[in-house]
Write an enzyme that holds these catalytic residues in place. Structure first.
Site, PDB file in Angstrom:
ATOM      1  N   CYS A  86       0.837  -1.195   0.000  1.00 54.27           N
ATOM      2  CA  CYS A  86       0.000   0.000   0.000  1.00 54.27           C
ATOM      3  C   CYS A  86       0.877   1.253   0.000  1.00 54.27           C
ATOM      4  CB  CYS A  86      -1.001  -0.034   1.154  1.00 54.27           C
ATOM      5  SG  CYS A  86      -2.371   1.151   0.948  1.00 54.27           S
ATOM      6  N   HIS A 191      -3.862  -4.956  -0.209  1.00 53.52           N
ATOM      7  CA  HIS A 191      -3.426  -5.452   1.093  1.00 53.52           C
ATOM      8  C   HIS A 191      -3.412  -6.982   1.095  1.00 53.52           C
ATOM      9  CE1 HIS A 191      -3.327  -1.742   3.543  1.00 53.52           C
ATOM     10  NE2 HIS A 191      -4.189  -1.315   2.640  1.00 53.52           N
ATOM     11  N   GLU A 193      -2.679  -8.943   3.457  1.00 55.79           N
ATOM     12  CA  GLU A 193      -3.204  -9.447   4.736  1.00 55.79           C
ATOM     13  C   GLU A 193      -4.729  -9.451   4.770  1.00 55.79           C
ATOM     14  OE1 GLU A 193      -2.844  -4.976   5.456  1.00 55.79           O
ATOM     15  OE2 GLU A 193      -1.840  -6.522   4.267  1.00 55.79           O
TER      16      GLU A 193
END
Length: 211
Positions: A86, A191, A193
């Site tokens: 990001c 992202h 995650e």
């Protein structure tokens, strides 16, 4: 066992990123959350997260003594694999244009500028799931199939000067880079995650990557 430095400079959802890296490593790497220049210098590979404005994130990096120098030494002199996530990806640019012009790390020539969708139905911030397109044959991103859904949340994007540095694209009222790669550097605007299996797969490939 290799050591992965997850760089803590006061920006980013470190706990989620740490958990995702631990899952991707599956016991094959030690994940160390750190703001220590010494630890970064001794790590085998580096991950730079980031959430927020380009200028404030760059300022936070600059305020940590020796942090940028350690990153530059690891990445440029020692050629260690690096992943930006990001805003961590955006900081690799020459400059950011959020709240004025701010110099970046300058690792991949280009600039970070606001998304300006041609389709008025495409809202900014760009938030939620979107599909990757034109995925390059690059070891970290290549395993993500064309159309793989990944999770975004941002208002600005990194546009490299040389489109050869773009490793994947995404469309949100207009096409913009979703991933970049050059040498031992890789970065993703989305992202990992938050991207479920696709994100864990990407992180696992990064942990195996030997540029």
């Amino acid at each position: 066992m290799q050591k992965v430095a997850l760089i803590d400079y006061g920006s980013g959802n470190l706990r989620s990123a740490e958990k995702a890296l631990i899952k991707a490593a599956d016991g094959r790497a030690e994940i160390v959350v750190t703001n220590s220049a010494e630890v970064i210098a001794s790590a085998d590979r580096l991950v730079l997260p980031g959430v927020g404005a380009f200028a404030s994130c760059m300022a936070a990096l600059s305020e940590r003594p020796g942090l940028q120098e350690a990153m530059n030494e690891a990445v440029h002199s020692q050629g260690k694999p690096f992943l930006g996530v990001c805003v961590g990806m955006q900081l690799m640019a020459s400059k950011g244009l959020e709240f004025g012009e701010t110099p970046g790390l300058g690792w991949i020539p280009g600039e970070v500028r606001r998304l300006e969708p041609s389709d008025t139905a495409a809202k900014v911030p760009h938030m939620g799931w979107n599909a990757l397109t034109d995925v390059a044959d690059q070891p970290v991103v290549a395993p993500l199939r064309e159309g793989a859904p990944v999770y975004f949340t941002h208002s600005f994007a990194f546009y490299p000067q040389d489109e050869a540095d773009v490793a994947a694209w995404v469309d949100h009222g207009g096409r913009f880079p979703a991933a970049v790669a050059r040498g031992n550097l890789a970065g993703v605007q989305f992202h990992p995650e938050k991207s479920q299996d696709a994100g864990i797969s990407l992180l696992a490939r990064f942990l195996e990557w030997r540029p």
